[in-house]
Every structure is written in C-alpha cells, then in structure tokens.
Design a protein around this motif. Sequence first.
Motif, PDB file in Angstrom:
ATOM      1  N   VAL A 188       6.478  20.753  -5.546  1.00  0.00           N
ATOM      2  CA  VAL A 188       7.736  20.052  -5.793  1.00  0.00           C
ATOM      3  C   VAL A 188       7.497  18.545  -5.741  1.00  0.00           C
ATOM      4  CG1 VAL A 188       8.375  20.305  -3.343  1.00  0.00           C
ATOM      5  CG2 VAL A 188      10.135  19.761  -5.031  1.00  0.00           C
ATOM      6  N   THR A 189       8.055  17.848  -6.722  1.00  0.00           N
ATOM      7  CA  THR A 189       7.921  16.397  -6.796  1.00  0.00           C
ATOM      8  C   THR A 189       9.138  15.764  -6.149  1.00  0.00           C
ATOM      9  OG1 THR A 189       6.746  16.664  -8.866  1.00  0.00           O
ATOM     10  CG2 THR A 189       7.571  14.457  -8.383  1.00  0.00           C
ATOM     11  N   ILE A 190       8.894  14.893  -5.172  1.00  0.00           N
ATOM     12  CA  ILE A 190      10.013  14.277  -4.440  1.00  0.00           C
ATOM     13  C   ILE A 190       9.833  12.766  -4.439  1.00  0.00           C
ATOM     14  CG2 ILE A 190      11.342  14.256  -2.294  1.00  0.00           C
ATOM     15  CD1 ILE A 190      10.085  16.908  -1.541  1.00  0.00           C
ATOM     16  N   ALA A 191      10.888  12.062  -4.837  1.00  0.00           N
ATOM     17  CA  ALA A 191      10.858  10.598  -4.835  1.00  0.00           C
ATOM     18  C   ALA A 191      11.019  10.084  -3.406  1.00  0.00           C
ATOM     19  CB  ALA A 191      11.975  10.059  -5.725  1.00  0.00           C
ATOM     20  N   SER A 192      10.601   8.861  -3.189  1.00  0.00           N
ATOM     21  CA  SER A 192      10.696   8.228  -1.871  1.00  0.00           C
ATOM     22  C   SER A 192      12.125   8.290  -1.344  1.00  0.00           C
ATOM     23  CB  SER A 192      10.246   6.777  -1.980  1.00  0.00           C
ATOM     24  OG  SER A 192      10.551   6.076  -0.795  1.00  0.00           O
ATOM     25  N   GLY A 193      12.275   8.824  -0.134  1.00  0.00           N
ATOM     26  CA  GLY A 193      13.592   8.857   0.510  1.00  0.00           C
ATOM     27  C   GLY A 193      14.404  10.103   0.206  1.00  0.00           C
ATOM     28  N   ASP A 194      13.983  10.894  -0.787  1.00  0.00           N
ATOM     29  CA  ASP A 194      14.776  12.068  -1.175  1.00  0.00           C
ATOM     30  C   ASP A 194      14.513  13.259  -0.251  1.00  0.00           C
ATOM     31  OD1 ASP A 194      15.836  10.590  -3.157  1.00  0.00           O
ATOM     32  OD2 ASP A 194      15.047  11.780  -4.815  1.00  0.00           O
ATOM     33  N   VAL A 195      15.529  14.118  -0.157  1.00  0.00           N
ATOM     34  CA  VAL A 195      15.472  15.306   0.705  1.00  0.00           C
ATOM     35  C   VAL A 195      15.624  16.546  -0.171  1.00  0.00           C
ATOM     36  CG1 VAL A 195      16.478  16.471   2.703  1.00  0.00           C
ATOM     37  CG2 VAL A 195      16.624  13.988   2.517  1.00  0.00           C
ATOM     38  N   VAL A 196      14.776  17.536   0.053  1.00  0.00           N
ATOM     39  CA  VAL A 196      14.861  18.787  -0.702  1.00  0.00           C
ATOM     40  C   VAL A 196      15.142  19.926   0.274  1.00  0.00           C
ATOM     41  CG1 VAL A 196      13.468  20.458  -1.992  1.00  0.00           C
ATOM     42  CG2 VAL A 196      13.401  18.048  -2.612  1.00  0.00           C
ATOM     43  N   ASN A 197      16.100  20.787  -0.093  1.00  0.00           N
ATOM     44  CA  ASN A 197      16.374  21.975   0.722  1.00  0.00           C
ATOM     45  C   ASN A 197      15.378  23.062   0.343  1.00  0.00           C
ATOM     46  OD1 ASN A 197      18.578  20.876   2.076  1.00  0.00           O
ATOM     47  ND2 ASN A 197      19.940  21.360   0.377  1.00  0.00           N
ATOM     48  N   VAL A 198      14.780  23.673   1.354  1.00  0.00           N
ATOM     49  CA  VAL A 198      13.754  24.689   1.125  1.00  0.00           C
ATOM     50  C   VAL A 198      14.274  26.034   1.637  1.00  0.00           C
ATOM     51  CG1 VAL A 198      11.379  25.382   1.629  1.00  0.00           C
ATOM     52  CG2 VAL A 198      11.955  22.947   1.409  1.00  0.00           C
ATOM     53  N   THR A 199      14.036  27.085   0.848  1.00  0.00           N
ATOM     54  CA  THR A 199      14.444  28.429   1.246  1.00  0.00           C
ATOM     55  C   THR A 199      13.219  29.331   1.341  1.00  0.00           C
ATOM     56  OG1 THR A 199      16.462  28.070   0.009  1.00  0.00           O
ATOM     57  CG2 THR A 199      16.007  30.315   0.696  1.00  0.00           C
TER      58      THR A 199
ATOM     59  N   ASP B 110       0.815  -1.207   0.000  1.00  0.00           N
ATOM     60  CA  ASP B 110       0.000   0.000   0.000  1.00  0.00           C
ATOM     61  C   ASP B 110       0.849   1.257   0.000  1.00  0.00           C
ATOM     62  OD1 ASP B 110      -2.592  -1.079  -0.096  1.00  0.00           O
ATOM     63  OD2 ASP B 110      -2.334  -1.796   1.948  1.00  0.00           O
ATOM     64  N   LYS B 111       0.172   2.376  -0.237  1.00  0.00           N
ATOM     65  CA  LYS B 111       0.864   3.664  -0.303  1.00  0.00           C
ATOM     66  C   LYS B 111       0.930   4.279   1.089  1.00  0.00           C
ATOM     67  CE  LYS B 111       0.282   7.079  -3.576  1.00  0.00           C
ATOM     68  NZ  LYS B 111      -0.076   8.408  -4.085  1.00  0.00           N
ATOM     69  N   LYS B 112       2.163   4.458   1.548  1.00  0.00           N
ATOM     70  CA  LYS B 112       2.390   5.062   2.860  1.00  0.00           C
ATOM     71  C   LYS B 112       2.759   6.523   2.631  1.00  0.00           C
ATOM     72  CE  LYS B 112       5.547   4.449   6.791  1.00  0.00           C
ATOM     73  NZ  LYS B 112       6.711   3.669   7.234  1.00  0.00           N
ATOM     74  N   VAL B 113       1.898   7.421   3.075  1.00  0.00           N
ATOM     75  CA  VAL B 113       2.160   8.851   2.916  1.00  0.00           C
ATOM     76  C   VAL B 113       2.850   9.344   4.190  1.00  0.00           C
ATOM     77  CG1 VAL B 113       1.094  11.127   2.676  1.00  0.00           C
ATOM     78  CG2 VAL B 113       0.236   9.184   1.340  1.00  0.00           C
ATOM     79  N   ASP B 114       4.088   9.771   4.035  1.00  0.00           N
ATOM     80  CA  ASP B 114       4.861  10.178   5.207  1.00  0.00           C
ATOM     81  C   ASP B 114       5.854  11.254   4.783  1.00  0.00           C
ATOM     82  OD1 ASP B 114       5.876  10.324   7.716  1.00  0.00           O
ATOM     83  OD2 ASP B 114       6.611   8.258   7.813  1.00  0.00           O
ATOM     84  N   LEU B 115       5.912  12.324   5.555  1.00  0.00           N
ATOM     85  CA  LEU B 115       6.811  13.421   5.204  1.00  0.00           C
ATOM     86  C   LEU B 115       7.393  14.037   6.472  1.00  0.00           C
ATOM     87  CD1 LEU B 115       4.706  16.532   4.212  1.00  0.00           C
ATOM     88  CD2 LEU B 115       3.726  14.538   5.268  1.00  0.00           C
TER      89      LEU B 115
ATOM     90  N   SER C 244       6.315   6.203  -2.011  1.00  0.00           N
ATOM     91  CA  SER C 244       5.929   6.554  -3.377  1.00  0.00           C
ATOM     92  C   SER C 244       6.368   7.983  -3.662  1.00  0.00           C
ATOM     93  CB  SER C 244       4.409   6.450  -3.531  1.00  0.00           C
ATOM     94  OG  SER C 244       3.779   7.255  -2.552  1.00  0.00           O
ATOM     95  N   THR C 245       6.523   8.300  -4.930  1.00  0.00           N
ATOM     96  CA  THR C 245       6.857   9.672  -5.326  1.00  0.00           C
ATOM     97  C   THR C 245       5.617  10.531  -5.156  1.00  0.00           C
ATOM     98  OG1 THR C 245       8.516   8.884  -6.876  1.00  0.00           O
ATOM     99  CG2 THR C 245       7.623  11.087  -7.280  1.00  0.00           C
TER     100      THR C 245
END
Lengths: 170, 353
Positions: free
Chosen positions: B149-160, B76-81, B114-115
Amino acid sequence: MKINNTFIATAKSLLGVVATLVFLTTQAVAAPQGHLKVTSKMQKMEIINKGGKQTYRFIPAAKVLPGEIVQYNTFYENISNKPAGNINIVNAIPKHTVYLPNSAQGKNTQSVFSVDGGRHYGKAGTLKVRGRDGKLYPAKPSDYTHIRWHYQGNLAPRTKQAVAFRVRLR
Amino acid sequence: MKIKIMKTLLSVAVLSAITSTASAAPIGTAAGTAVDNTASISYSVGGQNQTPIESSETGNTTPGTGNGTATTFVVDKKVDLLVTGATTTNVVPGQTGAADNTELTYTLTNEGNSTEDFTLTATDNLALAVGTDDFNSTGCTVTAPALPVTIASGDVVNVTVECDIPASSATVTNGAKSLVDLLAEVTGVTASSGADTVGCISGTPNTPSCVTDVVFADGTGTGTDVGGDRNAWHSATSTYIINTADLTVKKTQAVSEMTINGAAVTGNKYHIPGAEITYTITVSNVAGAASATGIILSDTVPNTMTVVGTPTVSIDAGPPTDVTSGSSNSVTSLGFDLNAGSTAVLTIIATVN
C-alpha cells in the motif's frame, strides 16, 4: 596521427583560455568588487545529553530532518581600506523553517524582525499579526519573515564581524 | 420499515469502505526539498550608500541583487511509521475469516516526510509475552488494503485482518483471547536496527556526496517489533475474544402427585403405578456469554410411563408455552433463543403405568 592529436589538444586548451578571459572581463565590467565580503554558513545544532546535562554541539548540516535545528552564521568582512558605516544585514527566514526565539545574535548589533515580508520591522515582542477574525494578535516567532541586524558604529578596514540565528525545519 | 433500516446500514458500510484512507497534512518538510538562505548587507562608505551585497557560502564581494549564492541544504528522507491496534473483536469457535468476516482492525500511519510503500504481515502464533494469548488463530490474512500500500506523508490507512478461529476446545472457551500481530514494513529499504543513515538516494551515505540521506526514525512496536527501534518496522496487536453461548443442561425428576385409595398422599411419595412424576429439564446460558439461538430441547419419556397433558417451556420463569410432542412419549420443543444469564425450563409430567 600523433602530431594531429597534439594539435587538437593545443587548440582545445587555447579555446579554454580565451573563454575564461572573456568571462573574467565581462564580470569585471558588470560588477565591480564591493567593500565587504559576505559569507553565509550553516550548521546543524544537535541537542545531546552529556553526563545527564542537556547541552548542544554543532555538526555539518549534511543531514537535516524535519524538527531539527539549523544555525546560520553570516560573516561580513571589510576588505577595503575605508571604514564602512550604516551596516544593515537582512536575512529572510528560509522557506520551510521557523525562527527559533531569542536566537538572533551578533556583537554590537541590534536585531529587529518583520512579519510582513520585510516591509516593516520591529523589536521582538512588539510585532502584531492579523488573525483570521481580522483582529490583531501578538506575533509568534513562526510569523517572522525577516531579521534585520544593525551594526552600531563603523566597521574598520580589514576587520570581520558576524551575526547568527537559528531555525527549526518544519 | 425493516427494508429502510437495512438500506441505511448498507450505505454506511459503503461509506466506511471508501474512506479507509484518511488524508492529512504531510508531516514535516518533504524529503528532497532544498532549503535556501541568503543574507543581504547594506552599508555606506564615506557617507555614500553602496549597492547591497548578497551572501554566498564561500564569501561574495560582488554587489547587486542576484550576485550572491544561496547557502543550501536538502531535507533528508525520514522513514517513520506507526501501527496501532488494541481493538477487540468477538468471535465464535469455528468461524472462518473468508466466510464469517472475523475482522480485526488496525491503523497504519506514515509519519515520515515522503510517500512510501508498505507491506503488512499478520501473525497469530506470537511467541512474545505481550498480553493474554490463550489460543492461536490460524490463516491470518490482510484483507484490506491491497498490498503493498502506498501512503503519503501524514496519511492514515485502516487495515483489516481476518483469521480462522479454531473449533471449541479446552483452550478455546468463552472469554479466551487470541492476540494477532500486525507488522508493517517500509519497502525498498533494508531494516537495520539503530542505523543512523541506512541509505542514500544518490551518493554515499554520511558523505557530502549524499544529497538525500535515508534516516530511520520509527519507534518500537508492541508486537513482533518489540525492541525494534529505528528499523523501518512497526507493529501492534489486536485481540479476538471468544464470545459464544455457554449452555448447561440439567434434568431432575420428582414424584409430584400420588394417590392411594382415592386420597392424595401429602407425606413421602413413591414411584408406584399411577403416581405422577415431574421431569424438569433446565438449560442455562452463562452470564456474559453470547445469545444462543434456535435451541431445541427433546426428551423421551420411558415407555413404561404416560405423558399427561402438554409439556411446557418457560424462559426465566415467564409464562409457559406448550411444546409439541413427536409421538406420545417423545417430547420436542419448538426452537427458542436464550440470552446470556437466562434459564429455560422444560416441564414434562407423566404417570407411572
């Protein structure tokens, strides 16, 4: 118009019967029934807190998320009228999952594990895997690729047995 | 040499802009993945080995490889951020985000399997007791990444995030803090606190017809998402700290020299014609404040007096430097810098006419 319609419907159902008959015949010729009926069921194992104590319950594996535990039960029933001997049940650890230590069970069975895709088997704790440095290290449950249970003795006609193991979804 | 240093700095800045998304291994098995299991049983009857039989979920009796059916579930799709902040940026009153790059930094991690697309909202007027919030910044905008912003599973994005800093006031003083909250939301799902299953990619949730359920698994944030467990939101705060120069100016005067009948008076001195008055103008910058640059001190000596010699400026009791005087009685220093905790003294000596 009405007659016409009925005729078409009849023709259709006749065609269906013919097709089914052909199908059954092919099956019977190519694969005769064996002596055992083998069923693999799955359930999700949920750890719950009951009155401050950690316990678990089984629910249908309808919703499974990474990190959760699934238990597989394999039932084997002797449907013939002759006893079956030398029974070995082999189950590959499903892709995307990791074997949960000490979870393999089954009445009157001995379980062994493989770390090389089922070529060699050994008892848990005796297996070794080669590390990136070329040296041998004791295998971890996550290295297991297959489980094999050996049923000790004969399975009498019309009797049923089961083995089980648990995995954690990566 | 100077040009070389600047070049190096420039290339570092470009690099950091490119690597604002850190790719990592996906977290967990991807949503929608089918996990298959088949057992195979070998046996003998009357000492004769029989063709092994594979399992099926309903029970299989047909011997031979390929005659079984895998027992299967779909992941299943686990939504987690996860949003992290807790960074601080020093600012000066009156700075604007657009012109002065008043950047606050955060990170956003997709901890689901999931992305997903995410939207981000920066809020400056927090009505939450999540930390010291002395004043409110205004006009906060997310300047990077482009949203959603589209982020793949496990990826980290820097936000300003950039905000405008209000002009200095009773609350906007040196050391005052402004908390800015960053809230991330997963798009395409409905925030629903605590719901075990919030949707289905196809079929009805919580029924066998649902192939891939959507399950919220996020934790509680520290800002606007306080108490918001499992709602496809997460938040964190970062802080602006006012770090400006904090100057104090003091002017004193005293009779430094007085002569009567050609003899210097050593006792009490008076402001009589011919007496020399020393004006001392002291400027201090509070310890811990920012450096003040381009300070110009000016003072006009009364026209009943005559400036003697050249007034001087001394920083932290260092060697005095001469200052220019506009006209004879109008004294203006050259521009100078004053670090935190430093004191500059302008000394003017004048005689009473």
